[in-house]
Design a protein around this motif. Structure first.
Motif, PDB file in Angstrom:
ATOM      1  N   GLN A  46       0.825  -1.219   0.000  1.00 22.47           N
ATOM      2  CA  GLN A  46       0.000   0.000   0.000  1.00 22.47           C
ATOM      3  C   GLN A  46       0.858   1.268   0.000  1.00 22.47           C
ATOM      4  OE1 GLN A  46      -3.567   0.175   2.372  1.00 22.47           O
ATOM      5  NE2 GLN A  46      -3.283   2.355   2.820  1.00 22.47           N
ATOM      6  N   GLU A  59      -0.370  17.028 -14.229  1.00 22.91           N
ATOM      7  CA  GLU A  59      -0.349  18.465 -13.935  1.00 22.91           C
ATOM      8  C   GLU A  59       0.888  19.137 -14.531  1.00 22.91           C
ATOM      9  OE1 GLU A  59      -2.463  19.284  -9.812  1.00 22.91           O
ATOM     10  OE2 GLU A  59      -1.113  17.573  -9.697  1.00 22.91           O
ATOM     11  N   LYS A  85       2.432  23.141  -5.960  1.00 26.32           N
ATOM     12  CA  LYS A  85       1.625  21.927  -5.731  1.00 26.32           C
ATOM     13  C   LYS A  85       2.369  20.689  -6.233  1.00 26.32           C
ATOM     14  CE  LYS A  85      -2.836  19.776  -6.802  1.00 26.32           C
ATOM     15  NZ  LYS A  85      -2.319  18.434  -7.002  1.00 26.32           N
ATOM     16  N   GLU A 126       3.798  17.270  -4.268  1.00 26.09           N
ATOM     17  CA  GLU A 126       3.520  15.856  -4.595  1.00 26.09           C
ATOM     18  C   GLU A 126       4.826  15.069  -4.603  1.00 26.09           C
ATOM     19  OE1 GLU A 126       0.555  15.439  -4.301  1.00 26.09           O
ATOM     20  OE2 GLU A 126      -0.625  16.961  -5.324  1.00 26.09           O
ATOM     21  N   PHE A 185      -4.411   8.638 -12.476  1.00 24.58           N
ATOM     22  CA  PHE A 185      -3.358   9.361 -13.203  1.00 24.58           C
ATOM     23  C   PHE A 185      -3.143   8.839 -14.622  1.00 24.58           C
ATOM     24  CE2 PHE A 185      -2.425   9.919  -8.610  1.00 24.58           C
ATOM     25  CZ  PHE A 185      -2.877  11.229  -8.560  1.00 24.58           C
ATOM     26  N   ILE A 245      -8.585  18.640 -11.002  1.00 20.62           N
ATOM     27  CA  ILE A 245      -7.696  17.704 -10.281  1.00 20.62           C
ATOM     28  C   ILE A 245      -7.558  18.164  -8.835  1.00 20.62           C
ATOM     29  CG2 ILE A 245      -5.299  16.884 -10.052  1.00 20.62           C
ATOM     30  CD1 ILE A 245      -5.143  16.617 -13.027  1.00 20.62           C
ATOM     31  N   ASP A 296      -7.578  15.721  -5.482  1.00 21.30           N
ATOM     32  CA  ASP A 296      -7.019  15.951  -4.143  1.00 21.30           C
ATOM     33  C   ASP A 296      -8.110  15.826  -3.082  1.00 21.30           C
ATOM     34  OD1 ASP A 296      -3.989  16.957  -4.180  1.00 21.30           O
ATOM     35  OD2 ASP A 296      -4.991  17.583  -6.006  1.00 21.30           O
ATOM     36  N   ASN A 304      -9.595   9.915   1.664  1.00 21.59           N
ATOM     37  CA  ASN A 304      -8.985   8.610   1.902  1.00 21.59           C
ATOM     38  C   ASN A 304      -7.816   8.694   2.895  1.00 21.59           C
ATOM     39  OD1 ASN A 304      -6.352   7.214   0.717  1.00 21.59           O
ATOM     40  ND2 ASN A 304      -7.994   5.720   0.523  1.00 21.59           N
ATOM     41  N   GLN A 305      -7.130   9.851   2.894  1.00 18.25           N
ATOM     42  CA  GLN A 305      -5.858   9.902   3.625  1.00 18.25           C
ATOM     43  C   GLN A 305      -5.963  10.444   5.047  1.00 18.25           C
ATOM     44  OE1 GLN A 305      -2.924  11.681   0.962  1.00 18.25           O
ATOM     45  NE2 GLN A 305      -3.508  10.239  -0.623  1.00 18.25           N
ATOM     46  N   TYR A 321       4.002   5.507   8.698  1.00 16.12           N
ATOM     47  CA  TYR A 321       2.999   5.852   7.680  1.00 16.12           C
ATOM     48  C   TYR A 321       2.066   6.927   8.244  1.00 16.12           C
ATOM     49  CZ  TYR A 321      -0.278   4.768   3.767  1.00 16.12           C
ATOM     50  OH  TYR A 321      -1.066   4.810   2.634  1.00 16.12           O
ATOM     51  N   MET A 355     -13.659   6.076  -8.761  1.00 12.88           N
ATOM     52  CA  MET A 355     -12.919   4.797  -8.846  1.00 12.88           C
ATOM     53  C   MET A 355     -11.648   4.815  -7.999  1.00 12.88           C
ATOM     54  SD  MET A 355     -13.220   4.135 -12.922  1.00 12.88           S
ATOM     55  CE  MET A 355     -14.789   4.374 -13.769  1.00 12.88           C
ATOM     56  N   ASN A 402      -8.542  -6.912   0.068  1.00 13.66           N
ATOM     57  CA  ASN A 402      -7.659  -6.521   1.180  1.00 13.66           C
ATOM     58  C   ASN A 402      -8.352  -5.805   2.340  1.00 13.66           C
ATOM     59  OD1 ASN A 402      -5.106  -7.324  -0.159  1.00 13.66           O
ATOM     60  ND2 ASN A 402      -5.707  -5.751  -1.631  1.00 13.66           N
ATOM     61  N   PHE A 438     -12.593   0.635 -14.938  1.00 14.94           N
ATOM     62  CA  PHE A 438     -11.583   0.576 -13.870  1.00 14.94           C
ATOM     63  C   PHE A 438     -10.637  -0.607 -14.107  1.00 14.94           C
ATOM     64  CE2 PHE A 438     -10.576  -1.050  -9.488  1.00 14.94           C
ATOM     65  CZ  PHE A 438      -9.815   0.016  -9.029  1.00 14.94           C
TER      66      PHE A 438
END
Ligand code: FAQ
Length: 309
Positions: free
Chosen positions: A36, A51, A70, A74, A110, A123, A128, A134-135, A146, A195, A206, A266
């Motif tokens: 992951q 980008e 930006k 990344e 991407f 984007i 983001d 998710n983050q 992590y 997606m 998972n 997907f």
């Protein structure tokens, strides 16, 4: 290792004690995290490409500075994440090799092209935006390095989302052509963004184990739903629409219903058949090959120093 170790390990997780690199951990936990975190790192780096395509064509100095900052962020995210994965016993070169050989994935999103300037706003706002959704829970991931890396990543992603939204807000108040461009970008990015959260829960091999280990705190479908609820409201501020005739507030469930995702698309993107998969991988392999002389020079310098000392 016997079950005793595994029981103690699970107990630690249940008590919200962070797992650190030198602690005992099941092999499968280690491998899940390497998978992951490395794929996350690859996504950040490959994610610079769509980008990057617009740096030379940004419409003003202000927009160009924001975009440059930006994209550099990344790159930084990729580096923190590679460093976090390295603490699990894999080298950065091995991770790159897995990417270049097509063994490690990177985010499906991407592999889509950035056709107009409005795509850069979309984007920021949508990609983001999905990334933050998710983050943020990953800041509480059970693996210490992590979780700590994600804190700074999320702060930066939140600036990315705001700048994207603001850029679209300007377009949405502009000429008819700018408005059309804005709507067209939203139309093209919406479904691929849904997606990003991964396959539906009943087809996600998972999720269950990753949630027991508290690597993931929410399932793919739960996060996708939260994202839809958030964006369905924000899009109203832009006076734009989402390209989904089935999007509708559901009073009973207290959430938005939304239409069917094209999971065949997907799968195709994951198999390498998306619009830009080949272009992205070619760019990464070329960057690796072009950097060979730097690696050789650094190794030669290190060898010379070690003889001297
Ligand atoms: N694309 O069993 P699950 C960013 C794979 S944000 C490609 O549900 P899991 C910021 C999955 O790896 C984007 N592959 O898997 C940015 C697995 O395959 P494997 C990156 C996908 O791990 C913004 C298989 O499908 N964010 O970069 C995708 O429990 C703008 C089965 O799936 C992260 O990586 C997908 N969308 O859940 C940068 C966040 N979805 O490995 C630049 C961290 C699933 O067994 C510009 N990652 N797969 O061969 C995660 O949270 C999880 O890994 C998920 C997938 C939720 C992505």
């Amino acid at each position: 290792m016997g079950t005793n170790f595994e029981e103690q390990f699970q107990q630690k997780i249940d008590q919200e004690t962070k797992i650190e690199p030198k602690d005992w951990m099941p092999q499968k936990y280690r491998h899940t995290l390497i998978r992951q975190i490395s794929q996350h790192a690859h996504s950040e780096i490959v994610g610079m490409l769509p980008e990057g395509n617009w740096i030379t064509r940004a419409p003003s100095l202000k927009r160009k500075s924001i975009l440059l900052a930006k994209i550099q962020d990344e790159a930084g995210h990729g580096l923190y994440l590679y460093a976090a994965a390295e603490t699990l016993g894999i080298s950065r070169d091995e991770m790159y090799e897995q990417l270049h050989e097509g063994k490690a994935k990177y985010s499906s999103i991407f592999n889509y092209p950035t056709l107009t300037w409005a795509d850069i706003g979309a984007i920021g706002w949508l990609v983001d935006g999905a990334a933050i959704m998710n983050q943020v829970p990953l800041c509480r991931s059970s693996f210490g390095p992590y979780a700590r890396a994600m804190v700074r990543v999320c702060k930066e992603e939140s600036f990315h989302q705001r700048q994207g939204f603001e850029s679209l807000l300007v377009l949405s108040k502009g000429t008819e052509e700018q408005k059309r461009m804005c709507q067209d970008a939203i139309n093209r990015w919406w479904w691929p963004c849904l997606m990003m959260f991964g396959p539906p829960d009943d087809e996600s091999p998972n999720t269950l184990q990753s949630m027991q280990w508290k690597i993931k705190r929410f399932s793919n479908d739960e996060l996708r739903q939260k994202f839809v609820n958030m964006i369905a409201e924000q899009v109203k501020v832009l006076h734009m629409t989402l390209p989904d005739p089935d999007l509708k507030w559901n009073e009973e469930k207290n959430q938005y219903d939304f239409g069917k995702i094209n999971w065949e698309e997907f799968k195709q993107v994951l198999q390498g058949n998306g619009p830009c998969n080949k272009e992205r991988m070619d760019a990464r392999r070329k960057a690796w090959e072009d950097g060979a002389w730097v690696r050789e020079a650094a190794n030669a310098y290190a060898a010379k120093k070690s003889i001297a000392s």
